[in-house]
Write an enzyme that holds these catalytic residues in place. Sequence first.
Site, PDB file in Angstrom:
ATOM      1  N   SER A  51      40.915 -43.207 -12.619  1.00  0.00           N
ATOM      2  CA  SER A  51      41.589 -42.196 -13.437  1.00  0.00           C
ATOM      3  C   SER A  51      42.982 -42.623 -13.885  1.00  0.00           C
ATOM      4  CB  SER A  51      41.687 -40.892 -12.635  1.00  0.00           C
ATOM      5  OG  SER A  51      42.153 -41.175 -11.327  1.00  0.00           O
ATOM      6  N   THR A 152      45.260 -38.014 -11.437  1.00  0.00           N
ATOM      7  CA  THR A 152      46.540 -38.528 -11.929  1.00  0.00           C
ATOM      8  C   THR A 152      47.426 -38.980 -10.775  1.00  0.00           C
ATOM      9  OG1 THR A 152      46.422 -36.857 -13.638  1.00  0.00           O
ATOM     10  CG2 THR A 152      48.582 -37.872 -13.283  1.00  0.00           C
ATOM     11  N   THR A 170      47.975 -41.512 -16.112  1.00  0.00           N
ATOM     12  CA  THR A 170      46.568 -41.127 -16.019  1.00  0.00           C
ATOM     13  C   THR A 170      45.799 -41.609 -17.237  1.00  0.00           C
ATOM     14  OG1 THR A 170      45.082 -39.239 -15.629  1.00  0.00           O
ATOM     15  CG2 THR A 170      46.817 -38.911 -17.237  1.00  0.00           C
ATOM     16  N   ARG A 180      42.426 -36.312 -27.260  1.00  0.00           N
ATOM     17  CA  ARG A 180      42.927 -35.332 -26.282  1.00  0.00           C
ATOM     18  C   ARG A 180      44.116 -35.928 -25.512  1.00  0.00           C
ATOM     19  NH1 ARG A 180      43.607 -35.025 -20.379  1.00  0.00           N
ATOM     20  NH2 ARG A 180      43.480 -32.832 -19.835  1.00  0.00           N
ATOM     21  N   VAL A 181      45.165 -35.145 -25.371  1.00  0.00           N
ATOM     22  CA  VAL A 181      46.310 -35.521 -24.538  1.00  0.00           C
ATOM     23  C   VAL A 181      46.442 -34.451 -23.464  1.00  0.00           C
ATOM     24  CG1 VAL A 181      48.827 -35.751 -24.509  1.00  0.00           C
ATOM     25  CG2 VAL A 181      47.501 -36.758 -26.382  1.00  0.00           C
ATOM     26  N   GLY A 182      46.654 -34.870 -22.237  1.00  0.00           N
ATOM     27  CA  GLY A 182      46.759 -33.908 -21.140  1.00  0.00           C
ATOM     28  C   GLY A 182      48.204 -33.562 -20.816  1.00  0.00           C
ATOM     29  N   ASP A 183      48.389 -33.065 -19.617  1.00  0.00           N
ATOM     30  CA  ASP A 183      49.714 -32.610 -19.186  1.00  0.00           C
ATOM     31  C   ASP A 183      50.668 -33.753 -18.824  1.00  0.00           C
ATOM     32  OD1 ASP A 183      47.900 -33.123 -17.014  1.00  0.00           O
ATOM     33  OD2 ASP A 183      49.376 -32.261 -15.655  1.00  0.00           O
ATOM     34  N   THR A 203      48.722 -32.629 -10.903  1.00  0.00           N
ATOM     35  CA  THR A 203      47.508 -33.436 -11.012  1.00  0.00           C
ATOM     36  C   THR A 203      46.321 -32.497 -11.054  1.00  0.00           C
ATOM     37  OG1 THR A 203      46.162 -35.159  -9.980  1.00  0.00           O
ATOM     38  CG2 THR A 203      47.410 -33.757  -8.494  1.00  0.00           C
ATOM     39  N   GLY A 204      45.297 -32.923 -11.756  1.00  0.00           N
ATOM     40  CA  GLY A 204      44.122 -32.071 -11.905  1.00  0.00           C
ATOM     41  C   GLY A 204      43.895 -31.730 -13.362  1.00  0.00           C
ATOM     42  N   HIS A 205      43.362 -30.562 -13.602  1.00  0.00           N
ATOM     43  CA  HIS A 205      42.958 -30.170 -14.950  1.00  0.00           C
ATOM     44  C   HIS A 205      44.202 -29.873 -15.794  1.00  0.00           C
ATOM     45  CE1 HIS A 205      39.557 -28.963 -17.479  1.00  0.00           C
ATOM     46  NE2 HIS A 205      40.475 -28.228 -18.073  1.00  0.00           N
ATOM     47  N   GLY A 206      44.580 -30.831 -16.627  1.00  0.00           N
ATOM     48  CA  GLY A 206      45.868 -30.806 -17.291  1.00  0.00           C
ATOM     49  C   GLY A 206      46.117 -29.584 -18.150  1.00  0.00           C
TER      50      GLY A 206
HETATM   51  N1  GLY Z   1      46.182 -34.195 -15.220  1.00  0.00           N
HETATM   52  C1  GLY Z   1      45.668 -35.211 -16.029  1.00  0.00           C
HETATM   53  C2  GLY Z   1      44.941 -34.776 -17.196  1.00  0.00           C
HETATM   54  O1  GLY Z   1      44.473 -33.647 -17.267  1.00  0.00           O
HETATM   55  O2  GLY Z   1      44.811 -35.569 -18.099  1.00  0.00           O
END
Ligand code: GLY
Length: 288
Positions: A51, A152, A170, A180-183, A203-206
Site C-alpha cells: 500500500s 498508509t 500511500t 482518485r486522490v485520498g487523504d 490511515t485507512g479509508h481516506g
Molecule cells: N488513507 C489512504 C487513502 O485512502 O488513500
Amino acid sequence: MIPTIVSTWPHGLSANRAAWPILSARDGDGSAMDAVEAAVRHVESDPDVRSVGRGGYPDRLGRVTLDAAIMDDAFRCGSVAALEGVVHAVSVARAVMERSEHALLAGDGALEFALSVGFERERLLTADTLALYEAKQREARAGTPNFESHDTVVSLAVDPSGHIAGASSTSGLMNRLHGRVGDTPIIGSGLYVDGEVGAAGATGHGELAMRVAASALVVERMRCGASPLDACRSVIDMIRDRLSPRPDQQLALLALTTKGEVAAAALLPGFAYAQSDAEGHRMVSVEA
Ligand code: GLY
C-alpha cells in the site's frame, strides 16, 4: 526532551528502527523532519508493503499512483498527489516544500518537478503486486471483491530540541478510479502539525478523513485542551456517528504531542502502531 517517533502499522516498526539513529543522534542534533522522512522512505522501499511506494497497489487502469505529504512545526508543508514512477514520494513532497513556492503538486506536473530536481523514474509495479491485483480483479468479476486494505504509513516524531514533524505516503486503495486522490496528501486530512501543540495523521479509508479534515481536527482539539486520546477518540466517534461509514471501512488516527505523549483511536479492531522512545521499540495495539 526525549525523542519519540511513532509510525502506523507493523511496517512502522522497521521504519522507526531505520529512523531512530537520526532522531537520537548523540550530539542531540536529531531532526524530527529528517527522521520522519527516513521512516517513510524505508516503507516506500519495501516491495512487500502493498500500500506504499514500490509494490504499491495499482488503480483500475493498472497504474501505481502515489500520494505523500510532509509537514514541519512552522506550518511548512509539501505534498504530491497521483505521482507515478518515483518511489520516494515523501522526498518529492519535501522537495515541493523546500524547493518550490507551492504546497501540493499533482500528476504529470508532480513527476516533471521530481525529474527536474533530480529524482529518477522507475517501475513501481512488481510482479507480485500485479498477480495480486489480477486475482482481485477476478474476485471482483465473480462478485466477491475485497479491496478494503490500504495501510498508509504515517510517521510523527518529536526531536531532542522539541521540534515536531510528520510525514505520510500511500498508493491508496487498490480498486480506486484513475485520478482518485485520498487523504494522505491533503494537509489537515491525512496529516497535520502545529508546532505549539503536536501532530496527527490518518490511515485507512481516506474519504472519511477528508470529509472532516480529521488530522487538523485532532490537533485543534488538543490545542483546546483535550488529551491526545480524547482528541483521537472524539473525532473517530464523530465519524462513526455522523458519517455512517460502511461496516468494513477502517479509519485510524494517531497523535503525538510536543511533550511526547502518544495516542490513537480506530473505527475497527486491528489497527496498531510502532512507538520508539527511551523505552525502546515496540508495537502498540489499538482497541476499537
Ligand atoms: N488513507 C489512504 C487513502 O485512502 O488513500
